[in-house]
Each structure stands twice: as structure tokens, then as C-alpha cells.
Enzyme design. Structure first.
Site, short mmCIF file in Angstrom:
data_model
loop_
_atom_site.label_atom_id
_atom_site.label_comp_id
_atom_site.label_asym_id
_atom_site.label_seq_id
_atom_site.Cartn_x
_atom_site.Cartn_y
_atom_site.Cartn_z
N CYS A 60 4.14 46.99 1.29
CA CYS A 60 4.21 48.16 0.93
C CYS A 60 3.12 48.99 1.85
CB CYS A 60 4.69 48.23 -0.29
SG CYS A 60 3.72 49.09 -1.00
N TYR A 92 -6.89 2.24 6.33
CA TYR A 92 -5.71 0.90 5.89
C TYR A 92 -5.80 -0.23 7.08
CZ TYR A 92 -2.99 3.88 9.37
OH TYR A 92 -3.15 3.82 10.63
N CYS A 126 -0.08 51.31 -4.81
CA CYS A 126 1.63 50.11 -5.51
C CYS A 126 0.93 49.56 -6.95
CB CYS A 126 2.65 49.71 -4.87
SG CYS A 126 3.10 48.57 -5.46
N GLU A 149 0.57 -1.33 0.12
CA GLU A 149 -0.25 0.14 0.10
C GLU A 149 0.65 0.89 -0.01
OE1 GLU A 149 -2.31 -0.13 3.48
OE2 GLU A 149 -3.14 -1.99 3.53
N LYS A 159 2.43 4.91 1.71
CA LYS A 159 2.28 5.00 3.45
C LYS A 159 1.84 6.71 3.16
CE LYS A 159 4.99 5.19 7.21
NZ LYS A 159 5.24 6.72 7.09
N ASP A 176 1.14 10.24 3.83
CA ASP A 176 1.63 11.56 4.66
C ASP A 176 0.45 12.31 5.26
OD1 ASP A 176 3.70 11.70 6.04
OD2 ASP A 176 5.06 13.09 4.76
N CYS A 213 9.46 49.87 -1.15
CA CYS A 213 9.20 49.52 -1.99
C CYS A 213 9.61 49.27 -3.12
CB CYS A 213 7.48 49.14 -2.42
SG CYS A 213 6.75 48.27 -3.52
N LYS A 226 10.98 3.50 2.89
CA LYS A 226 10.77 4.50 2.52
C LYS A 226 11.11 5.53 1.20
CE LYS A 226 8.86 6.35 6.72
NZ LYS A 226 9.28 7.24 6.99
N CYS A 256 7.23 50.30 -6.61
CA CYS A 256 6.88 51.45 -6.05
C CYS A 256 7.89 52.24 -5.55
CB CYS A 256 5.64 51.41 -6.04
SG CYS A 256 5.23 51.43 -4.48
S1 IVH Z 1 -0.37 0.45 9.07
C1 IVH Z 1 0.63 -1.51 13.05
N1 IVH Z 1 -0.76 1.46 6.97
O1 IVH Z 1 1.93 5.28 8.83
C2 IVH Z 1 0.33 -1.02 11.81
N2 IVH Z 1 -0.31 3.27 7.49
O2 IVH Z 1 4.64 4.74 10.74
C3 IVH Z 1 -0.03 0.18 11.83
N3 IVH Z 1 0.52 4.99 7.71
O3 IVH Z 1 0.44 5.26 11.91
C4 IVH Z 1 -0.39 1.27 10.12
N4 IVH Z 1 -0.39 5.08 5.27
O4 IVH Z 1 -1.20 7.43 10.34
C5 IVH Z 1 -0.40 1.55 7.87
N5 IVH Z 1 -1.17 2.55 4.11
C6 IVH Z 1 -1.03 2.22 5.79
C7 IVH Z 1 -0.37 3.69 5.95
C8 IVH Z 1 0.15 3.53 7.03
C9 IVH Z 1 0.09 5.63 6.42
C10 IVH Z 1 0.97 5.94 8.69
C11 IVH Z 1 0.19 5.21 9.71
C12 IVH Z 1 0.89 5.45 10.73
C13 IVH Z 1 2.08 4.80 9.97
C14 IVH Z 1 3.07 4.30 10.43
#
Ligand code: IVH
Length: 686
Positions: free
Chosen positions: A437, A226, A442, A115, A117, A119, A419, A315, A422
Site C-alpha cells: 500500500c 553429540y 495508511c 538423545e 535428534k 533439527d 489497500c 523419528k 485505507c
Molecule cells: S549422531 C553417525 N546424534 O542427525 C551418527 N546426530 O541423520 C551421526 N543429529 O547428521 C549422528 N542430533 O546432523 C547424532 N544427538 C544426535 C543428533 C544427530 C541431530 C543429526 C546430525 C546427523 C543427522 C543424521
């Protein structure tokens, strides 16, 4: 080898530093360092703790997740802790996790789910008897903040689920703000002189943790679910993949990019594929999450510290680069702000050449200790404007120069800072970070005001973008926003404008006509009053119902509105006091711009039990949060205010009510305790 004492000291220093960044990130939503730098610090600490377990303590940041919940929200205890994830930064590290898992699982077959991840920020949603009852932040993993009211404003979160759903279950997901939504929010905040969010994650966190859920409601937040936390009273599928499919049928939003993967090689391929398309995603993702699909194995594998053994985050490399800061330039914004920006030695970041980057204001430059001539780290995230993260101090030669905005704009002829567009006088209002300004005429501002007036969230006049508005202004065809509506009498001059064909001119004139019907909130926003963004404009439209009503409002009346502080109130008053602005509004009325003309644009409210009554809620209530109580009041037609004034009809108080209750008593206003308030609600409902 370093002595034990030194190692201990090093570990403690790292912990203190990480704790400070944790606080800045999770509580203040205002980090000082990039996520990549944070990860580096955490890894350094982890490595040391693993090597010297005698110095590992339970309060180490490696042993917990996030920060303590803010007290302003109620606290929610998580029946099952919300865990964090271990990280891998290379194929080797991912393989090491895989081998560890294999050893524990033995002969039994298993597969994976990959999946994105995302942010954003983790939330837990609890449904009881088909209804969403609680929404909470992760907090420290065990206790989070109760943000139900705010999460209810996110449209992709179902408030109720079909009857065949388990009687009680909890889901976890990631709330996020799209890259576009983030950019728009920051642009507005910049124009309003507010501090900017560092990234979409912080913006989402800041939005979800608003005490006023009306503000949350205006931010384009979204969610992907998720994970299933727990479910009671009904059997659930045996795998994570099937669970997600089942949750889809209950109406939850599951990321379509998720994929079932039957070998670790496939996981690596998936990672490569997602890393490539990451730039073009509408949201920010900092890696992938790899999960073992078989749920029985989750239980068996269990957790290590606060990280499950059955999942890992792989990551993406950070989109950062270093380059030289050649100079700092200044441009003039629409509201007259003097915005510093970095002029860089061109550098490629994630496939794009960057020459300029954002440097928000002088305080920020000073806080980060960025000097001209420094080697700086720059960061680019999606389509977001690249920004300078900070200097690489070790690369300093001693020739770097500190930046001083007033020196930079010092005008020798005038013998004062001026400024750059102007020559107008420059001011810095007390308590603000931006210089302005002060010349209302302006040209840089005037032209951008036209551009802003016509922009999407404002009067939405297609065809009047940056180039056309500059041209209209330069050729004297529209010196201010009201003159846009007179362009229809200047067709001959218009067709003479370079690049403007007859057809596009007609389209533009049509778009200008259409814009006359835009609602009041958009007009208020379009006027470009300093500190009044889209959200504030909507609040003002709801409160004051007309331009004239807003123009007449006193400072006190403005500040009676809970989200308006002195800075905004003064700015509104200053705007309507200005002769030029009064004339423009008159001209807009003459041009038949609907929202400028009508005195009452809001529909007459229905008569409700609390209509015309003003409430102030103070202290901690037992049955509701303050926002919930205020929502009830509004539902019944009442107004909820922050401050007790002579016009207040009721003060509802809970525990530790503070000075508002005292003030109510002084003014002879009837205080209501929680029980009395509940009775009043009950009566009003019948
Ligand atoms: S599973 C026990 N799936 O990443 C596992 N986390 O550092 C729980 N996050 O707190 C996380 N996308 O906020 C999972 N597809 C995803 C995610 C995800 C983002 C975030 C989540 C979690 C943090 C873990």
C-alpha cells in the site's frame, strides 16, 4: 507385475526428484516439500533398491549424504566421514534394528544412550594444541565447507580447551537456532520483503553459511555436541556416555536431556516421554537418536553404506494435517506489505486448533499451486506460525479457484485494486515479491509503526504493545512515533483510556522516558525503514554514526557498504526524503531522544595502523579465506569494502581476481599480491 524397464524408470525418476529436493534443501536452504514427504520418497526408493538390487548405483541418493559444498567457502576434507543415520518410524522398526544388532553382538552385554535428534545442521570442530582450528559443515560427508570464521561467533563453542585435552581431536555437533530466534528472524525478513526460511533448520544453515560472518554473529545460534569424531595422543573413555561427560568437563555443551538406558524397553519409554515434551522444547527436534553406548562395539559393528549400524534415528510423527482452504485473506503489514494468509476449516494439529496459516506471497502460492477450495497440508512446528505446505491435488473437484491478489483487492468504487485498509494505491516494486500500500498515512501501517517502534528489539517500551498502540492511535493521542514522547502532557486523557489504570500509565510513561537513551542502532531499526531489520540497522549505525549522517548518505555511499544493495539503498533514501519522516525525526530530536540528536554517537576509534585506509580483497587467497583477510584488516583499523572506488587504498588479490583488479589498475590503485599483503600485516603488527 510391472516390467523391469518400468521399475528401472521409476527408480530413476525417484532419484531425480530426490536429488532436486536435496539440492533445494542443502544448497539453496529453500525446500519445497516437508521433511516427512522427503523421508517418504527416500523410503520408497530404498524399498525399490532393496527389492531390485540390480538397479542400485553408487550415485543413488540413498548412497550419500547431503550435497556438495558451496565453492565460496574453502573445502575441508573430513579425515573420518560424517555419517548419516538410518531411520525407524515405529516401535517395530526400532525392534528390528535391535534384533539385528543383538545377532551381531552375541552374548556380550551392552546398553544405550538416548538423545534428542535436533533439527539443525551437523558440524565438525577440530581442536589442535588446545585451539579451535577448523569448523566445517558435513557437505557430502567426505568434504565439507570451511565455516570456521562463522562458527567462531557461536558463543557456546569454546575457542580453546584446557591443557589436559588431547593434542588433536575432532567433535561433531548440531548447530541450531531456537524456535524463538527463528520466528524473530523470519518476522524481520518478512517485514524487509526478503524470502522467509522454511524452518529453523534452514534458518540455521542459512546463518552459518553467510559469507559475512558479522551476519552470523547476530543470529542467536547455539550448539549441542553429540559425538567425538577422533582423538589423538590421549586415551579416551570406553563409552559414549562417559565421553560426553568428559567433554562437558572440557567446556562443551552437551544436551542435558541425554540419558543412559539399559534396555530397549527403556529406550521406547524414553521416546514416548521426549515426544510428549517436544512441543515445549525451545528448539526443534524431529526424533531421538539411539546409540549403543560401548565404543568398542561401534568399531566392530561398523557401517552399512553411509549409516552406522550402532545408531538409529527414531523419528517423531510429523505435526501435519490436512484441511480445506476456505479462502485467502489479506492483512496490511507495518511497512505496507499486503500479506496473504490462509483462512482454513479449523483443524487440530498436535493438540492445537488452527484456523489461519501463513501464505507468504503470491509467487509462493502460485509456485505451490495452492487454490481456494483445495484440501491443503498444513504444518505446525512448535510455537512457529503454522504454514501451508501445499495442496493435495488428488482431492481436487475442479471447483477450486486460482488466487489472484489484485482481483482480491479490486475496489469497485475506485475501479482499481486498492489497500483493503485505507483504499490507498497498491504498488509492486520491480524485482520484489510483495505488493505494498503506497499511502504513507495508511492507518493500518501507522498504528503498526507505533507498535513496532515500541517493540522489544526496537525502543523497548514496556506497556506499549498491540492493544495500547492501537488505542493511542485510534483516540488520536499518538498519531506517530514522536508523539509517544508527548504523552506525558496528556495524562488526563490517558487515564480515560479503557483499562489503563493510573499505575500502568505511570509505568508506561516511565518506560517511554527510559527509551530516550536507546542506542542509535535500535532507533534506526525502530523507525521502520523498509528492508532495514535489526541486523541492517546495526550495520548502518556502525557505518554512519548518526541519524543525520545516515539521512545525508548518498545512494553511492550507502552501496559502498558491502551488505547494502540497491534495494536497501533506495529504500533508505526514499525514507529520508519523505516530509513526514523528516518531521518525525525533528520531533524526536526536540523530545530529547538521544540517538536522534547526537551527531557522533560512536566512540572515536583508536588510532590503528590501517585507520582511515580502505581495502578490497578479491580472488582466492592461499593463507586465508576472504573473510579472514577482511577480519585482519578490520582488526588493524582498516575498512574492507566490496567494490573498488576512487577511495580504495589497496586491492589485495589472490587467484582469479577478476574485474576488481582490472578496475584497480584503471584507477591507479596499488594492487597487493598475497605475499605483499602478508608483509604489510607483519609490519603493521610491530
Ligand atoms: S549422531 C553417525 N546424534 O542427525 C551418527 N546426530 O541423520 C551421526 N543429529 O547428521 C549422528 N542430533 O546432523 C547424532 N544427538 C544426535 C543428533 C544427530 C541431530 C543429526 C546430525 C546427523 C543427522 C543424521
Amino acid at each position: 507385475m510391472a516390467g523391469q524397464q518400468e521399475i528401472k524408470q521409476k527408480i530413476e525418476d525417484l532419484r531425480a526428484e530426490i536429488n532436486r529436493h536435496n539440492y533445494l534443501y542443502h544448497v539453496q536452504d529453500n525446500p519445497e516439500i516437508s521433511d516427512a514427504e522427503y523421508d517418504r520418497l527416500m523410503r520408497e526408493l530404498k524399498v525399490l533398491e532393496e527389492k531390485y538390487p540390480q538397479f542400485l548405483t553408487p550415485d543413488s541418493p540413498t548412497q550419500r549424504v547431503g550435497a556438495a559444498p558451496l565453492e565460496a567457502f574453502g573445502v575441508v576434507e573430513h579425515p573420518l566421514p560424517l555419517l548419516s543415520l538410518g531411520n525407524a518410524f515405529s516401535d517395530d522398526e526400532l525392534m528390528a534394528w535391535y534384533k539385528r544388532t543383538l545377532k551381531l553382538v552375541g552374548e556380550r552385554p551392552f546398553d544405550f544412550v538416548g538423545e534428542y535428534k535436533i533439527d539443525g545442521l551437523a558440524v565438525a570442530l577440530t581442536y589442535v594444541d588446545g585451539q579451535l582450528t577448523t569448523g566445517a559443515t558435513r557437505g557430502d560427508g567426505l568434504r565439507g565447507e570451511n565455516i570456521t570464521q562463522n562458527l567462531r561467533t557461536i558463543r557456546s563453542i569454546p575457542l580453546s580447551v584446557p591443557k589436559d585435552a588431547p593434542p588433536r581431536f575432532e567433535l561433531r555437533g548440531e548447530v541450531y537456532l531456537s524456535k524463538k530466534g527463528f520466528q524473530k528472524l523470519n518476522r524481520e525478513r518478512g517485514e524487509e520483503g526478503l524470502s522467509l526460511f522454511a524452518n529453523p533448520r534452514n534458518a540455521a544453515a542459512g546463518s552459518v553459511r553467510q559469507l559475512d560472518s558479522r551476519i552470523t554473529a547476530r543470529r542467536p545460534l547455539d550448539i549441542y555436541i553429540y559425538m567425538l569424531g577422533y582423538a589423538e595422543g590421549r586415551p579416551v573413555p570406553p563409552t559414549h556416555w562417559e565421553t560426553m561427560e568428559w567433554l562437558k568437563t572440557l567446556g562443551f555443551k552437551i544436551n542435558p536431556k541425554n540419558r543412559q538406558l539399559d534396555s530397549i524397553e527403556k529406550v521406547i519409554e524414553y521416546y514416548r516421554e521426549l515426544e510428549k515434551e517436544r512441543e515445549s522444547l525451545p528448539y526443534e527436534a524431529d526424533g531421538i537418536v539411539v546409540k549403543i553406548n560401548q565404543l568398542n562395539l561401534h568399531e566392530e559393528l561398523g557401517d552399512i553404506g553411509r549409516e552406522p549400524r550402532w545408531a538409529i534415528a527414531y523419528k517423531f510423527p510429523a505435526t501435519q494435517a490436512t484441511t480445506k482452504l476456505n479462502d485467502i485473506g489479506i492483512n496490511v503489514g507495518r511497512t505496507g506489505t499486503l500479506n496473504p494468509y490462509a483462512i482454513l476449516e479449523p483443524v487440530a494439529v498436535g493438540g492445537v486448533t488452527i484456523k489461519n496459516a501463513a501464505l507468504h506471497n503470491e509467487d509462493d502460492i502460485r509456485r505451490k499451486d495452492i487454490r481456494i477450495g483445495d484440501t491443503v497440508i498444513i504444518q505446525r512446528a512448535g510455537e512457529v506460525i503454522p504454514e501451508v505446505v501445499g495442496p493435495v491435488k488428488s482431492k481436487r473437484t475442479g471447483k477450486e479457484k486460482e488466487f489472484n491478489l489484485l482481483d482480491k483487492i479490486f475496489n469497485k468504487e475506485k475501479g482499481r485494486p486498492a489497500c483493503p485498509e485505507c483504499g490507498g494505491e497498491v504498488i509492486k516494486p520491480e524485482g520484489e515479491v510483495m505488493y505494498y500500500c503506497s499511502n504513507a498515512a495508511c492507518p493500518a501501517q501507522a498504528q503498526q509503526r507505533i507498535e513496532h517502534f515500541a517493540s522489544r528489539g526496537a525502543m523497548d517500551i514496556r506497556g506499549v504493545g498491540e492493544n495500547i498502540s492501537a488505542m493511542l492511535f485510534d483516540k488520536g493521542l499518538a498519531k506517530n512515533v514522536a508523539e509517544l514522547y508527548k504523552l506525558k502532557d496528556k495524562k488526563e486523557q490517558l487515564v480515560e483510556i479503557e483499562k489503563m489504570g493510573e499505575k500502568s500509565m505511570e509505568n508506561m510513561l516511565q518506560a517511554i522516558e527510559t527509551s530516550k537513551a536507546r542506542p542509535l542502532a535500535r532507533l534506526i531499526f525502530a523507525l521502520g525503514i523498509r528492508h532495514v531489520g535489526e541486523e541492517m540497522a546495526e550495520i548502518l549505525a556502525n557505518e554512519f554514526h548518526s541519524i543525520d549522517g545516515l539521512a545525508r548518505a548518498s545512494r553511492e555511499k550507502l552501496m559502498d557498504v558491502s551488505t547494502i544493495g540497491p534495494k536497501i539503498a533506495d529504500s533508505i533514501i526514499a525514507f529520508f526524503r519523505e516530509e513526514d519522516n523528516k518531521n518525525i525525526i525533528q520531533e524526536l530530536k526536540d523530545a530529547d531522544v538521544k540517538a536522534a540528536k547526537t551527531e557522533e554517537t560512536a566512540a572515536t576509534p583508536k588510532h590503528l595502523p590501517f585507520s582511515g585506509q580502505e581495502f578490497v580483497v578479491t580472488g582466492r587467497l592461499e593463507t586465508f579465506t576472504r573473510q579472514q583477510a577482511e577480519a585482519k584488516i578490520k582488526e588493524l583499523g582498516g575498512t574492507a569494502r566490496d567494490n573498488v572506488t576512487r577511495k580504495t587504498d589497496f586491492v589485495v588479490y589472490g587467484d582469479e581476481p577478476g574485474s576488481k583488479l582490472t578496475r584497480a589498475k584503471e584507477l591507479g590503485i596499488k594492487p597487493l599480491n598475497e605475499k605483499e599483503f602478508l608483509e604489510l600485516l607483519k609490519k603493521a603488527k610491530v
